[in-house]
Design an enzyme around this catalytic site. Structure first.
Site, mmCIF file in Angstrom:
data_model
loop_
_atom_site.group_PDB
_atom_site.id
_atom_site.type_symbol
_atom_site.label_atom_id
_atom_site.label_comp_id
_atom_site.label_asym_id
_atom_site.label_seq_id
_atom_site.Cartn_x
_atom_site.Cartn_y
_atom_site.Cartn_z
ATOM 1 C CB CYS A 53 -1.278 -0.015 0.491
ATOM 2 S SG CYS A 53 -1.881 -1.155 1.235
ATOM 3 C CE LYS B 91 11.925 -2.885 -5.547
ATOM 4 N NZ LYS B 91 12.298 -4.266 -5.953
ATOM 5 C CE LYS C 81 13.774 -11.405 -9.700
ATOM 6 N NZ LYS C 81 14.139 -10.961 -8.154
ATOM 7 C CG HIS D 176 18.674 -37.400 -4.855
ATOM 8 N ND1 HIS D 176 19.382 -38.483 -4.354
ATOM 9 C CD2 HIS D 176 20.062 -36.779 -4.422
ATOM 10 C CE1 HIS D 176 20.093 -38.436 -3.889
ATOM 11 N NE2 HIS D 176 21.010 -37.196 -3.836
ATOM 12 C CD1 TRP E 278 -0.351 -6.365 -3.416
ATOM 13 C CD2 TRP E 278 -0.265 -6.560 -0.616
ATOM 14 N NE1 TRP E 278 0.028 -7.151 -2.528
ATOM 15 C CE2 TRP E 278 0.307 -8.179 -1.230
ATOM 16 C CE3 TRP E 278 -0.683 -6.994 0.539
ATOM 17 C CZ2 TRP E 278 0.400 -8.887 -0.934
ATOM 18 C CZ3 TRP E 278 -0.245 -8.212 1.618
ATOM 19 C CH2 TRP E 278 0.130 -9.118 0.232
ATOM 20 C CD GLU F 208 16.853 -13.279 -7.358
ATOM 21 O OE1 GLU F 208 16.851 -13.959 -6.185
ATOM 22 O OE2 GLU F 208 16.178 -12.044 -7.611
ATOM 23 C CG ASN G 107 1.497 1.122 3.918
ATOM 24 O OD1 ASN G 107 1.337 -0.680 4.086
ATOM 25 N ND2 ASN G 107 3.020 1.201 4.392
ATOM 26 N N GLY G 108 -0.852 -0.692 6.084
ATOM 27 C CA GLY G 108 -0.479 -1.353 7.555
ATOM 28 C C GLY G 108 -1.618 -2.961 7.676
ATOM 29 C CD GLU H 272 9.443 -12.071 -7.683
ATOM 30 O OE1 GLU H 272 9.589 -11.801 -6.151
ATOM 31 O OE2 GLU H 272 11.058 -11.590 -8.491
ATOM 32 N NE ARG I 86 4.402 1.653 -0.189
ATOM 33 C CZ ARG I 86 5.558 1.500 1.412
ATOM 34 N NH1 ARG I 86 7.004 1.209 0.719
ATOM 35 N NH2 ARG I 86 5.477 0.211 2.575
#
Ligand code: G6P
Length: 615
Positions: free
Chosen positions: A2, A610, A492, A511, A75, A488, A101-102, A495, A27
Site C-alpha cells: 500500500c 515491492k 524471477k 533425488h 495491496w 534467484e 498502510n499496515g 514472479e 507498493r
C-alpha cells in the site's frame, strides 16, 4: 505494501497526489483512491478497483479542486480488492477520511465493540474500523481530532501508517505511524506525505521520517510540522536533506523499470564500491567494520536474516564469509527466525539484509536479535528506512531506488556488499592469504566492466526466450556459489511470467526433480568453469539423456557444454566466488523477455508488492 500520499499547501492537490501514487504504485496496485476537500468545502472521495490509471479515468468528470488531499494505492490484506474496500474510507458522518498502510490485527474485536454501540460498516477492511473508532471517540468524548486519534491508536494492535482528513478543517492533515513507513516533506508553505520519499523529491528535499508511535500534525498556518507521540508528549525530529533526484526514479528511456534496473547494474556496482574498494592500494574499507571492529571481527557466528531475493543474496554471503573469514554463518528466513527461539547472544552478529529496509518480518527479526543482545549489522538500500535505523551499524548498498517489483540491482548490490564485508573481515582476521585478497579486490573492481559484456547479450537472450514461452515448468540448477543464483533465476521467472520454476542444487536433481524431465522441460544450468564443472557436465548429460532442453550459462570459450546444450549464454571468466554477479544477469533477462513475450506486466506482477510491510 500500500502506498500513501498526502498534500496540503498552495497547489491544486489532485495532480500532486496522482503523480505521487504512480511513484508508489510498486507498493500495491489492487485499487486506488483519493480524498479531497474541494474548493466549495465538500469532502470528495473517489476510488476504484484497479490501477492508478483507472482512478484517473474514473475522476475525469468529477470535481478535483482543492489544495488538501490524501490518496492511496492498495495491496489487499483484509477484504477482496474491490471499490468498496479501496481506500480512503470515510466515517459514518462523512466528515473524516482515512488512508492506511499496515494491518490492524485486533480489528475484529474493535469492530464487534463498535457494532454493539450502533456503528455501521460498509467495507470488510481493518482500516474502516480505525476511522469509525476515531469518530466514535471524538463524538462520545466531545474531543478534538488529535486526542481522538491518540486514544484510538492506544487501542490498536498492529501496524499502521495513516493519514486523516477532516471535512471541517481543510487546513490540517493528521498522520501517524507504527511499523509502517511514513515520510513528511516540508516545502515552502506546503507539506507532502509519502510512504517513501519518491512522491516528495520533485518538490522538496527536506524530509522528516516518522518514528514509531509518532503523530504528525500538518497545518497550513505553520511553517513546520508538529510531532507528538500517542501519549501527547512533544517529539523533536531533525529535518533531513535527502540526496535523491528524479532521474533515479524515472524509466530513462527503457520500456520498464525492471529492464532499466537490470541495465543499471554496472553503474550501481561501481557506486556501491566507490570509496570502499581501492584498487591502487589493493584494499577494501567498510566504515562499519572499522567503527565496530571488536564486535564484528570477534563474532562467534553470523546469522543472516532476510526474505525473498535478499535471502538468496544471504546464501551467497554465507559461502563468502565462511570461506574467507572462517566464521560459521547461518542463513534464516526472517519470518521463521522471528517466531523461533534462537540460541543467540552478544557473541553473535546478526546481519539483516533488505532492499527496502521496511520488510516487516526482517524488522521483527532484528528486534528479536536485539532483545537477545546480539550485535546487528544492516545491509539495506533505502536510506533512512526502518531497518538501518534499528541496527547497530551497517552498509548501504547504494544502488539507487529500485522500483521494479522483481528485485534485480539490489541483489547484485547486496552480493557486492557481502563480498566487501567478507574481504574486510578476512583481512582483519588474517584468514585470507594476501595474494588471494589482492586478486579478489582487483577482480571485484573489474566486475562492472564484465557486467557490461554480459548485458551485450540481451538480444541473444531475447531470441532464446521466444523459444521457451510455451513452457509451464522450468528447472534451474547450479552448484556452490551458483546454487543461490539458480534459486534467484527461478524466483524471477515465477514472479513476472507466472511460470512454475524451481531452483535446485544440481546434484540434488537425481533425488526428485529428474522425474519431471521430458522433452517439454527447459532446464537452465549454470555451468561455468569452476571446480564443480565436471560434476555439472554429468548433470547436463543426465538431462539430455531424458530429452530435457538445456539452456546453459557457460564461461566464454567453453566448447564441451556448448555442444551438449540446446541454447547457451557465455559469460566472461571471473573468480568462482564472484560468478553470481555475472551469472544472475542472463537469468534476470531471460525472465524479463519470457514475461514480455507472454504479455505480462513485468513492473507490476499480479499479487506481489515491492515492500512487504505486513506479516
Ligand atoms: C518482496 C519483494 C521481493 C523482495 C522481498 C524482500 O517479496 O517482492 O522482491 O526480495 O520482498 O524485500 P526486502 O526489501 O526486504 O529486500
Amino acid at each position: 505494501m500500500c502506498g500513501i500520499v498526502g498534500y496540503l499547501g498552495k497547489r491544486n492537490a489532485y495532480p500532486v497526489l496522482i503523480k505521487g501514487l504512480k511513484r508508489l504504485e510498486y507498493r500495491g496496485y489492487d485499487s486506488a483512491g483519493v480524498a479531497l476537500i474541494t474548493d466549495n468545502g465538500d469532502l470528495q472521495v473517489y476510488k476504484t478497483k484497479g490501477k492508478v490509471a483507472d482512478l484517473e479515468t474514473y475522476v475525469e468528470d468529477k470535481d478535483i479542486s482543492g489544495s488538501v488531499g490524501i490518496a492511496h494505492t492498495r495491496w489487499a490484506t483484509h477484504g477482496e480488492p474491490n471499490t468498496t474496500n479501496a481506500h480512503p474510507h470515510i466515517s459514518n458522518s462523512g466528515n473524516l477520511a482515512i488512508i492506511h498502510n499496515g494491518i490492524i490485527e485486533n480489528y475484529a474485536s474493535l469492530k464487534e465493540g463498535l457494532i454493539a454501540k450502533g456503528v455501521e460498516f460498509k467495507s470488510n477492511t481493518d482500516t474502516e474500523v480505525l476511522v469509525q473508532l476515531i469518530e466514535y471517540i471524538r463524538l462520545k468524548r466531545n474531543t478534538d481530532l488529535l486526542t481522538a486519534v491518540r486514544m484510538a491508536l492506544h487501542q490498536v494492535i498492529g501496524a499502521y501508517a495513516i493519514a486523516l482528513l477532516d471535512k471541517n478543517n481543510p487546513d490540517e492533515i493528521i498522520a501517524a505511524r507504527k511499523s509502517s513507513p511514513l515520510v513528511v516533506g516540508i516545502g515552502e508553505q506546503e507539506f507532502f506525505l509519502g510512504s517513501d520519499a519518491s512522491p516528495i523529491i520533485e518538490y522538496t528535499n527536506k524530509v522528516v521520517y516518522l518514528e514509531d508511535k509518532d503523530i504528525a500534525v500538518i497545518n497550513r498556518n505553520r511553517t513546520d510540522v508538529e510531532f507528538v507521540n500517542i501519549n501527547n508528549e512533544k517529539m523533536d525530529h531533525e529535518v533531513k536533506e535527502i540526496d535523491l533526484n528524479l532521474d533515479q526514479i524515472e524509466k530513462g528511456g527503457f520500456p520498464h523499470f525492471m529492464l532499466k534496473e537490470i541495465f543499471e547494474q554496472p553503474k550501481c556496482l561501481a557506486d556501491c564500491m566507490r570509496g570502499r574498494v581501492n584498487v591502487e592500494a589493493n584494499n577494501v574499507v567498510l566504515s562499519a567494520v572499522i567503527d565496530h571492529r571488536k564486535e564484528i571481527i570477534n563474532a562467534r557466528r553470523f546469522i543472516i536474516v532476510a526474505c525473498g531475493t535478499s535471502w538468496h543474496a544471504s546464501l551467497i554471503g554465507k559461502q563468502l564469509i565462511e570461506s574467507i573469514c572462517q566464521i560459521p554463518v547461518e542463513v534464516e528466513y526472517a519470518s521463521e527466525f522471528r517466531y523461533s527461539n534462537p540460541v543467540i547472544d552478544s557473541r553473535d552478529v546478526v546481519i539483516a539484509i533488505s532492499q527496502s529496509g521496511e520488510t516487516a518480518d526482517t524488522l521483527a527479526a532484528v528486534e528479536l536479535a536485539k532483545e537477545r543482545g546480539s550485535f546487528i549489522y544492516g545491509i539495506c538500500n533505502a536510506i533512512g528506512s526502518s531497518i538501518p535505523r534499528a541496527t547497530n551499524t551497517g552498509s548501504y548498498i547504494h544502488v539507487g531506488p529500485e522500483i521494479g517489483v522483481a528485485s534485480t540491482k539490489a541483489f547484485t548490490g547486496q552480493v557486492t556488499v557481502l563480498t566487501m564485508l567478507a574481504l574486510a573481515i578476512g583481512k582483519a582476521r588474517g584468514t585470507i592469504a594476501y595474494d588471494d585478497y589482492v586478486q579478489l579486490v582487483q577482480e571485484l573492481n573489474a566486475i562492472p566492466e564484465k557486467m557490461k559484456k554480459v548485458l551485450e547479450l540481451n538480444e541473444h537472450i531475447r531470441e532464446i526466450s521466444r523459444v521457451f514461452t510455451y513452457a509451464h515448468n522450468f528447472l534451474y540448477l547450479g552448484r556452490g556459489y551458483n546454487y543461490p543464483v539458480a534459486l534467484e533465476g527461478a524466483l524471477k521467472l515465477k514472479e513476472i511470467s507466472y511460470i512454475h520454476a524451481e531452483g535446485y542444487p544440481a546434484a540434488e536433481m537425481k533425488h526428485g526433480p529428474i522425474a519431471l524431465i521430458d522433452e517439454e522441460m527447459p532446464v537452465v544450468v549454470v555451468a561455468t568453469h569452476n571446480p564443480l564443472y565436471d560434476k555439472l557436465m554429468s548433470n547436463i548429460q543426465e538431462i539430455k539423456a531424458r530429452k530435457g532442453r538445456v539452456i546453459a550459462i557457460v564461461t566464454e570459450g567453453d566448447e564441451k557444454v556448448k555442444n551438449l546444450a540446446d541454447e547457451f549464454i557465455e559469460l566472461p571468466q571471473t573468480l568462482e566466488c564472484l560468478e553470481p554477479l555475472l551469472a544472475t544477469i542472463p537469468l534476470q533477462l531471460l525472465a524479463y523477455h519470457i514475461a514480455i513475450c507472454k504479455g505480462k506486466d513485468v513492473d507490476q506482477p499480479r499479487n506481489l508488492a515491492k515492500s512487504v510491510t505486513v506479516e
